[in-house]
Design an enzyme around this catalytic site. Sequence first.
Site, PDB file in Angstrom:
ATOM      1  CB  SER A 100      13.522  22.727 -14.901  1.00  0.00           C
ATOM      2  OG  SER A 100      12.655  23.829 -15.044  1.00  0.00           O
ATOM      3  CD  GLU A 153       8.735  12.663 -15.164  1.00  0.00           C
ATOM      4  OE1 GLU A 153       7.792  13.363 -14.775  1.00  0.00           O
ATOM      5  OE2 GLU A 153       9.827  13.148 -15.531  1.00  0.00           O
ATOM      6  CG  HIS A 185      -1.695  -1.247   1.424  1.00  0.00           C
ATOM      7  ND1 HIS A 185      -2.925  -1.510   0.875  1.00  0.00           N
ATOM      8  CD2 HIS A 185      -1.351  -2.370   2.125  1.00  0.00           C
ATOM      9  CE1 HIS A 185      -3.329  -2.730   1.243  1.00  0.00           C
ATOM     10  NE2 HIS A 185      -2.376  -3.269   1.986  1.00  0.00           N
ATOM     11  CE  LYS A 198      12.094  19.713 -10.399  1.00  0.00           C
ATOM     12  NZ  LYS A 198      10.884  19.964 -11.200  1.00  0.00           N
TER      13      LYS A 198
END
Length: 473
Positions: free
Chosen positions: A289, A302, A168, A295
Amino acid sequence: MTEADDAAPDAEGRTLWHGRFAGGPAEELLAYTVSLPYDRRLAADDIQGSRAHVRGLVRGGILDGDEAAAVLAALDEVEDELAAGRFAFAASDEDIHTAVERRVTELAGAPGAKLHTGRSRNDQVATDLRLYVKRALVEVAERVLHLQGVLLDRAREAGDAYVPGYTHLQRAQPVLLAHHLLAHGWALARDVDRLLATRARADVSPLGAGALAGSSLPLDPSGTAADLGFAAVFDNSLDAVSDRDFVAEALFDLALLGVHLSRIGEEVVLWSTDEFGFLKLDDAYATGSSMLPQKKNPDIAELARGRSGRLIGHLTAILTTLKGLPLAYNRDLQEDKEPLFDAVDQSALALGALGGLLATSRFEVGAMAAAADTPYAAATDLAELLVEGGTPFREAHAIVGEIVRTALEGHGTMADLVAAHPKLGPDAATLLEPGVSVTRRTTRGGAGPIPVAAQLDRFAERLRLDRERVGGA
Ligand code: ARG
């Protein structure tokens, strides 16, 4: 190259079916039905299939030796032209199959016009696509094996490092990092298995089925099947030209592989956050970024996650295309190629990128251990210790649960409460010390050092065997 289509007229304004039709095709028809831009990828398979067909025509006495030699030489020339990028596609080329045939006829003259004897593009395209699938699935499997090799190397290097295991997405019990990495490795082993099984089912020659019914000419489907290296030959000509199960199966295998890569990607995304802090990406496998100077983003992970949606879409597309088709060939089947080619390409790209990312990332074993070493993570070990002393598990669960609740309510530390408990005591409290809990998992396939050492050996052996299987396929 000139984009052409099934219905595109040749230099004399004739289509393939000019005898039957009084008028020429509409421009919209040409634009809508074109397949050459993508089925060019089958050129090598088409040439291979044509060579086998020519030799079959010789065995059937339909082509003599000189005619066959002329056609085979023309096929060699076409192959060279395509490889060198100097093949001139013509407006009259319908698709890759007719482009090859047209050029062979130009080069070989009259014998070239006999190439399509007893053959239809229906059995031809099915043959080409099966040859392609047999090759492409092996190439994908090789890349899967490479990624598995990376996971094995990283698992071996990880030694005794441990991470929280989750259920979970809540911390459950500590597991060795090697164990976690190999969990993904075993999923990929099933992918290799599936790719090889799908390849084996695709390994049936449809050549000789003709348009749908076979031929009145003395053709030899078994001979051409053997010539092309197929393991078997079709049993039913209608099935041979309309069966795209092998495409659907390949797309399922690649979709599930994509799902596995997506799950790896999701963990890379999570683990590389500041909140987890388990993984640092190498600069070469991360992105920055455009606006936020601080970043470092896990774009590969992704996209592995995001593009799996596309692979699932391709599977859905082929199943939907197939489900309403009456026997035998229907032009709908032309829709089999783009999803298949894209799924193969995207799988190969994802495997390469994730392999590089995983090979170069740094595991932050200190942060992993700190997260895994919460005293609550040893709760199950305490309950199992009570069970060893004769306490029924339900009772043991309640005893430890109460200690956890008491600690969470701020009435003492886990260690003190365990040490003070009449059924547990100071020895039991040592289970709460850093790194102890994970060593308690000793059963086969479990997460502790003893079973993981055996698992590493089994995984390495499986990988060795699969390399052999894929190499021999
Ligand atoms: N481009 C076609 C396909 O991929 C080739 C077969 C065409 N056959 C036909 N009867 N029009 O399916």
